[in-house]
Design a protein around this motif. Structure first.
Motif, PDB file in Angstrom:
ATOM      1  N   SER A   1     126.006 138.828   8.502  1.00  0.00           N
ATOM      2  CA  SER A   1     125.861 137.768   7.503  1.00  0.00           C
ATOM      3  C   SER A   1     124.400 137.378   7.297  1.00  0.00           C
ATOM      4  CB  SER A   1     126.648 136.540   7.944  1.00  0.00           C
ATOM      5  OG  SER A   1     126.174 136.102   9.200  1.00  0.00           O
ATOM      6  N   GLY A   2     123.549 137.697   8.239  1.00  0.00           N
ATOM      7  CA  GLY A   2     122.143 137.336   8.119  1.00  0.00           C
ATOM      8  C   GLY A   2     121.407 137.767   9.371  1.00  0.00           C
ATOM      9  N   CYS A   3     120.154 137.331   9.475  1.00  0.00           N
ATOM     10  CA  CYS A   3     119.349 137.738  10.616  1.00  0.00           C
ATOM     11  C   CYS A   3     119.771 136.997  11.887  1.00  0.00           C
ATOM     12  CB  CYS A   3     117.873 137.513  10.318  1.00  0.00           C
ATOM     13  SG  CYS A   3     116.796 138.281  11.529  1.00  0.00           S
ATOM     14  N   ALA A   4     120.307 135.787  11.730  1.00  0.00           N
ATOM     15  CA  ALA A   4     120.771 135.051  12.915  1.00  0.00           C
ATOM     16  C   ALA A   4     121.851 135.852  13.633  1.00  0.00           C
ATOM     17  CB  ALA A   4     121.304 133.679  12.497  1.00  0.00           C
ATOM     18  N   THR A   5     122.813 136.355  12.896  1.00  0.00           N
ATOM     19  CA  THR A   5     123.885 137.148  13.494  1.00  0.00           C
ATOM     20  C   THR A   5     123.359 138.512  13.955  1.00  0.00           C
ATOM     21  OG1 THR A   5     125.184 136.172  11.726  1.00  0.00           O
ATOM     22  CG2 THR A   5     126.320 137.667  13.179  1.00  0.00           C
TER      23      THR A   5
ATOM     24  N   CYS B   1     108.955 132.031  18.459  1.00  0.00           N
ATOM     25  CA  CYS B   1     110.142 132.744  17.969  1.00  0.00           C
ATOM     26  C   CYS B   1     110.957 131.851  17.047  1.00  0.00           C
ATOM     27  CB  CYS B   1     111.002 133.230  19.128  1.00  0.00           C
ATOM     28  SG  CYS B   1     112.024 131.927  19.831  1.00  0.00           S
ATOM     29  N   HIS B   2     111.830 132.475  16.290  1.00  0.00           N
ATOM     30  CA  HIS B   2     112.706 131.747  15.375  1.00  0.00           C
ATOM     31  C   HIS B   2     113.820 131.061  16.176  1.00  0.00           C
ATOM     32  CE1 HIS B   2     115.486 131.175  11.944  1.00  0.00           C
ATOM     33  NE2 HIS B   2     114.376 131.100  11.267  1.00  0.00           N
ATOM     34  N   ALA B   3     114.253 129.903  15.684  1.00  0.00           N
ATOM     35  CA  ALA B   3     115.275 129.116  16.386  1.00  0.00           C
ATOM     36  C   ALA B   3     116.568 129.904  16.617  1.00  0.00           C
ATOM     37  CB  ALA B   3     115.581 127.861  15.568  1.00  0.00           C
ATOM     38  N   THR B   4     116.842 130.854  15.737  1.00  0.00           N
ATOM     39  CA  THR B   4     118.099 131.601  15.890  1.00  0.00           C
ATOM     40  C   THR B   4     118.067 132.567  17.071  1.00  0.00           C
ATOM     41  OG1 THR B   4     117.342 133.254  14.296  1.00  0.00           O
ATOM     42  CG2 THR B   4     118.686 131.450  13.432  1.00  0.00           C
ATOM     43  N   VAL B   5     116.869 132.936  17.519  1.00  0.00           N
ATOM     44  CA  VAL B   5     116.768 133.787  18.709  1.00  0.00           C
ATOM     45  C   VAL B   5     117.198 132.971  19.930  1.00  0.00           C
ATOM     46  CG1 VAL B   5     115.134 134.986  20.234  1.00  0.00           C
ATOM     47  CG2 VAL B   5     114.980 135.281  17.748  1.00  0.00           C
TER      48      VAL B   5
ATOM     49  N   ASN C   1     106.174 136.425  11.627  1.00  0.00           N
ATOM     50  CA  ASN C   1     106.351 135.027  12.033  1.00  0.00           C
ATOM     51  C   ASN C   1     106.758 134.217  10.794  1.00  0.00           C
ATOM     52  OD1 ASN C   1     105.081 132.184  12.107  1.00  0.00           O
ATOM     53  ND2 ASN C   1     105.121 132.759  14.252  1.00  0.00           N
ATOM     54  N   VAL C   2     107.736 133.337  10.984  1.00  0.00           N
ATOM     55  CA  VAL C   2     108.333 132.655   9.835  1.00  0.00           C
ATOM     56  C   VAL C   2     107.317 131.764   9.094  1.00  0.00           C
ATOM     57  CG1 VAL C   2     109.204 130.620  11.048  1.00  0.00           C
ATOM     58  CG2 VAL C   2     110.499 131.569   9.121  1.00  0.00           C
ATOM     59  N   ASP C   3     106.247 131.369   9.760  1.00  0.00           N
ATOM     60  CA  ASP C   3     105.206 130.592   9.096  1.00  0.00           C
ATOM     61  C   ASP C   3     104.065 131.469   8.589  1.00  0.00           C
ATOM     62  OD1 ASP C   3     106.405 128.060   9.452  1.00  0.00           O
ATOM     63  OD2 ASP C   3     105.753 128.058  11.541  1.00  0.00           O
TER      64      ASP C   3
ATOM     65  N   LEU D   1     113.570 142.886  18.593  1.00  0.00           N
ATOM     66  CA  LEU D   1     112.582 142.483  17.605  1.00  0.00           C
ATOM     67  C   LEU D   1     113.239 141.725  16.463  1.00  0.00           C
ATOM     68  CD1 LEU D   1     109.574 142.862  17.009  1.00  0.00           C
ATOM     69  CD2 LEU D   1     110.167 144.892  15.711  1.00  0.00           C
ATOM     70  N   ASP D   2     112.822 140.473  16.276  1.00  0.00           N
ATOM     71  CA  ASP D   2     113.249 139.703  15.107  1.00  0.00           C
ATOM     72  C   ASP D   2     112.279 140.043  13.985  1.00  0.00           C
ATOM     73  OD1 ASP D   2     113.805 137.870  13.123  1.00  0.00           O
ATOM     74  OD2 ASP D   2     113.777 136.109  14.435  1.00  0.00           O
ATOM     75  N   ALA D   3     112.797 140.746  12.974  1.00  0.00           N
ATOM     76  CA  ALA D   3     111.950 141.170  11.853  1.00  0.00           C
ATOM     77  C   ALA D   3     112.651 140.797  10.548  1.00  0.00           C
ATOM     78  CB  ALA D   3     111.689 142.667  11.929  1.00  0.00           C
ATOM     79  N   ALA D   4     113.056 139.535  10.476  1.00  0.00           N
ATOM     80  CA  ALA D   4     113.914 139.056   9.389  1.00  0.00           C
ATOM     81  C   ALA D   4     113.394 139.489   8.014  1.00  0.00           C
ATOM     82  CB  ALA D   4     114.046 137.541   9.448  1.00  0.00           C
ATOM     83  N   PHE D   5     112.092 139.300   7.815  1.00  0.00           N
ATOM     84  CA  PHE D   5     111.536 139.807   6.556  1.00  0.00           C
ATOM     85  C   PHE D   5     110.476 140.871   6.814  1.00  0.00           C
ATOM     86  CE2 PHE D   5     109.387 135.950   7.805  1.00  0.00           C
ATOM     87  CZ  PHE D   5     108.040 136.207   7.608  1.00  0.00           C
TER      88      PHE D   5
ATOM     89  N   THR E   1     117.138 142.188  10.919  1.00  0.00           N
ATOM     90  CA  THR E   1     116.463 141.866   9.664  1.00  0.00           C
ATOM     91  C   THR E   1     117.467 141.306   8.656  1.00  0.00           C
ATOM     92  OG1 THR E   1     114.837 142.642   8.039  1.00  0.00           O
ATOM     93  CG2 THR E   1     116.647 144.137   8.520  1.00  0.00           C
ATOM     94  N   ASP E   2     116.940 140.922   7.501  1.00  0.00           N
ATOM     95  CA  ASP E   2     117.742 140.363   6.424  1.00  0.00           C
ATOM     96  C   ASP E   2     117.620 141.230   5.188  1.00  0.00           C
ATOM     97  OD1 ASP E   2     119.178 137.936   6.847  1.00  0.00           O
ATOM     98  OD2 ASP E   2     117.283 136.883   7.168  1.00  0.00           O
ATOM     99  N   ALA E   3     118.682 141.309   4.421  1.00  0.00           N
ATOM    100  CA  ALA E   3     118.564 141.900   3.086  1.00  0.00           C
ATOM    101  C   ALA E   3     118.498 140.802   2.029  1.00  0.00           C
ATOM    102  CB  ALA E   3     119.731 142.836   2.815  1.00  0.00           C
ATOM    103  N   HIS E   4     119.013 139.600   2.377  1.00  0.00           N
ATOM    104  CA  HIS E   4     118.997 138.536   1.366  1.00  0.00           C
ATOM    105  C   HIS E   4     117.634 137.865   1.221  1.00  0.00           C
ATOM    106  CE1 HIS E   4     121.043 136.015   4.773  1.00  0.00           C
ATOM    107  NE2 HIS E   4     119.745 135.868   4.862  1.00  0.00           N
ATOM    108  N   LYS E   5     116.685 138.219   2.062  1.00  0.00           N
ATOM    109  CA  LYS E   5     115.330 137.702   1.847  1.00  0.00           C
ATOM    110  C   LYS E   5     114.561 138.703   0.979  1.00  0.00           C
ATOM    111  CE  LYS E   5     115.234 134.671   5.851  1.00  0.00           C
ATOM    112  NZ  LYS E   5     114.936 134.568   7.289  1.00  0.00           N
ATOM    113  N   TRP E   6     113.891 139.659   1.622  1.00  0.00           N
ATOM    114  CA  TRP E   6     112.928 140.446   0.850  1.00  0.00           C
ATOM    115  C   TRP E   6     113.562 141.525  -0.034  1.00  0.00           C
ATOM    116  CZ3 TRP E   6     107.581 141.627   3.531  1.00  0.00           C
ATOM    117  CH2 TRP E   6     106.567 141.431   2.583  1.00  0.00           C
TER     118      TRP E   6
END
Ligand SMILES: *Cc1c(COP(=O)(O)O)cnc(C)c1O
Length: 476
Positions: free
Chosen positions: A137-141, A181-185, A233-235, A258-262, A287-292
């Motif tokens: 469903s997203g990078c968190a999952t 790190c991102h909160a979801t990690v 990094n998310v920021d 590795l969290d590489a959401a985008f 990673t995410d597809a709904h972001k980049w």
């Protein structure tokens, strides 16, 4: 009563077309307050049903003013991305098909679409060819998926079967996590029962893991070792020193997630890929597809270089589930979900439409636009771009005024920008200090939107110097 699907689809097509047609003139801000939305959408559940077409009309009237125009080209908030037309159209079709992508048996087409797109993405990102993939469903999952595989493998190396034995009495693990790190990690680690063993690794001013801090704790203890690093990094968009982190972890029998959401998408570009040096050395990636990639919500991806660990951590068995056998893919074996939408079908059309060149162009264009935005803001008075713009994120802090601290000025400019309607960005706290963050990840964003955004920020900042010119305390 209008209930026939073709009629309703025509109805929503009309509504969607009008929404699109107004996109250019609509302010990039939220029009309605929560109270207005509650009044429009609230009330008790009606005892009797109502005509479906009327309900859709009411929805549009009531909900549209409460939409955040995050798919608009002038939207730079969070890290969101828009939605390619081909992906939106596929989503509509997918709802009509109503496929359950749990098993090969429940949707052979979805199963094969996952197989095919998984191979495309592994190739696009330059991951080992045997890498396994889960569509989430997203990078968190996806983080949860990768870390579940990690947990399986590192405990197995210590003679412990975590799926069978649980964690009580297990060898004490070590979980080294970037402080940025991102909160979801952290949530994924919590869900996996690993919260008590987390060691936070200090980062530099860009949010990159510091190798000296990492090396200092690497040899504290000798239990199962998991390291959580990030690419993007998310920021700041910064990337951890991946090659070094992976090498140091692997000689100790550990696993790097590795969290590489985008950030992952930059690996598709030969020009940007060197910024992610060492990416392919990790053991799992999220990673995410709904972001980049700009598919509509929701779609994420988990990758694992150790398919046996991935499957061992997630496979589901029940007698009533027809197991496809080794010749076929059961999507349920690779993610924590069971019944779900056939998201891979949307990936299939979007990737096929864009092609490799289209993905590379999208990513490189966004990064070039981020540099353009940063350049314009850096040249203006009263503000500083505080990150190295290595990808698509731009982070800005504002100078204090005699009567306002830096944080107050940042908050005031952010509130004014969000109410303004010409561009939209969102605040963050990076390296302990508030900042305004811009993320460029929409397929429609161009130089016009970036220049307008820069002009508006400069204008709003300047107005702060002339008290009375702008009512900044007003909340939108
Ligand atoms: C967005 C993001 C996540 C969470 O992803 P979701 O798609 O919201 O589940 C995790 N890590 C990073 C770095 C992100 O940017």
């Amino acid at each position: 009563m209008t209930t026939a699907l073709p009629d309703l689809l025509r109805r929503v097509t009309d509504h969607a077309t009008q929404y699109e047609a107004r996109a250019a003139s609509r302010p990039v801000s939220v029009a309605a307050s929560t109270d207005v939305l509650r009044a429009a959408l609230g009330g008790p559940l009606p005892a009797r049903g109502q005509d479906a077409a009327e309900v859709l009309d009411e929805l549009v009237r009531g909900a549209e003013p409460g939409l955040l125009p995050s798919a608009a080209p002038g939207f730079f908030g969070f890290v969101m991305g828009g939605a390619h037309p081909v992906a939106v159209a596929t989503e509509w079709l997918l709802s009509v098909w109503d496929q359950c992508a749990a098993l090969h048996a429940t949707s052979p087409a979805a199963s094969v679409a996952e197989e095919v797109t998984a191979a495309w993405l592994v190739d696009l990102f330059g991951l080992p060819t045997t890498t396994s993939v889960g569509v989430t469903s997203g990078c968190a999952t996806a983080n949860l998926t990768g870390l579940a595989a990690a947990r399986h493998r590192v405990f197995a190396r210590h003679g412990w079967d975590v799926e069978a034995q649980g964690l009580v009495g297990a060898p004490i693990p070590r979980v080294l996590v970037s402080r940025a790190c991102h909160a979801t990690v952290l949530r994924a680690l919590r869900l996996l029962g690993l919260a008590g063993q987390i060691r936070m690794i200090d980062t530099d001013d860009q949010g990159r893991m510091r190798l000296d801090a990492f090396a200092r704790v690497l040899d504290d203890g000798d239990g199962p070792l998991i390291v959580c690093a990030q690419a993007g990094n998310v920021d700041t968009g910064a990337v951890d020193p991946l090659a070094e982190v992976c090498a140091l972890t692997h000689v100790r029998g550990g696993w790097v997630h590795l969290d590489a959401a985008f950030g992952m998408w930059a690996a598709a570009s030969p020009r940007l890929r060197p910024r992610l040096a060492g990416l392919a050395d990790a053991d799992s990636w999220a990673t995410d597809a709904h972001k980049w990639l700009n598919v509509p919500y929701d779609c994420g991806l988990a990758f694992c270089a150790d398919p046996d660990a991935h499957r061992a951590a997630l496979r589901t068995h029940a007698e009533y589930l027809t197991v496809a056998g080794p010749q076929h893919r059961d999507p349920v074996d690779w993610t924590p979900e069971m019944s779900r939408r056939a998201r891979a079908v949307v990936l299939w059309t979007t990737l096929r439409h864009l092609g490799r060149d289209g993905v590379v162009d999208l990513v490189e264009r966004c990064c070039a636009l981020a540099r353009r935005l940063a350049g314009r803001l850096a040249a203006a008075d009263g503000m500083t771009v505080v990150n190295d713009v290595v990808l698509n994120q731009v982070l800005v802090r504002f100078d204090p005024e005699p009567d306002r601290s830096r944080a107050e000025v940042t908050a005031a400019v952010t509130a004014a920008l969000q109410a303004d309607g010409r561009a939209w960005a969102s605040p963050t706290v990076a390296d302990g200090e508030p900042a305004l963050r811009f993320s460029v990840c929409n397929w429609q964003t161009g130089t016009d939107e970036v220049d307008t955004c820069a002009d508006v920020v400069v204008e709003l900042r300047a107005r702060l110097r002339h008290p009375g010119a702008l009512v900044l305390e007003e909340t939108p």
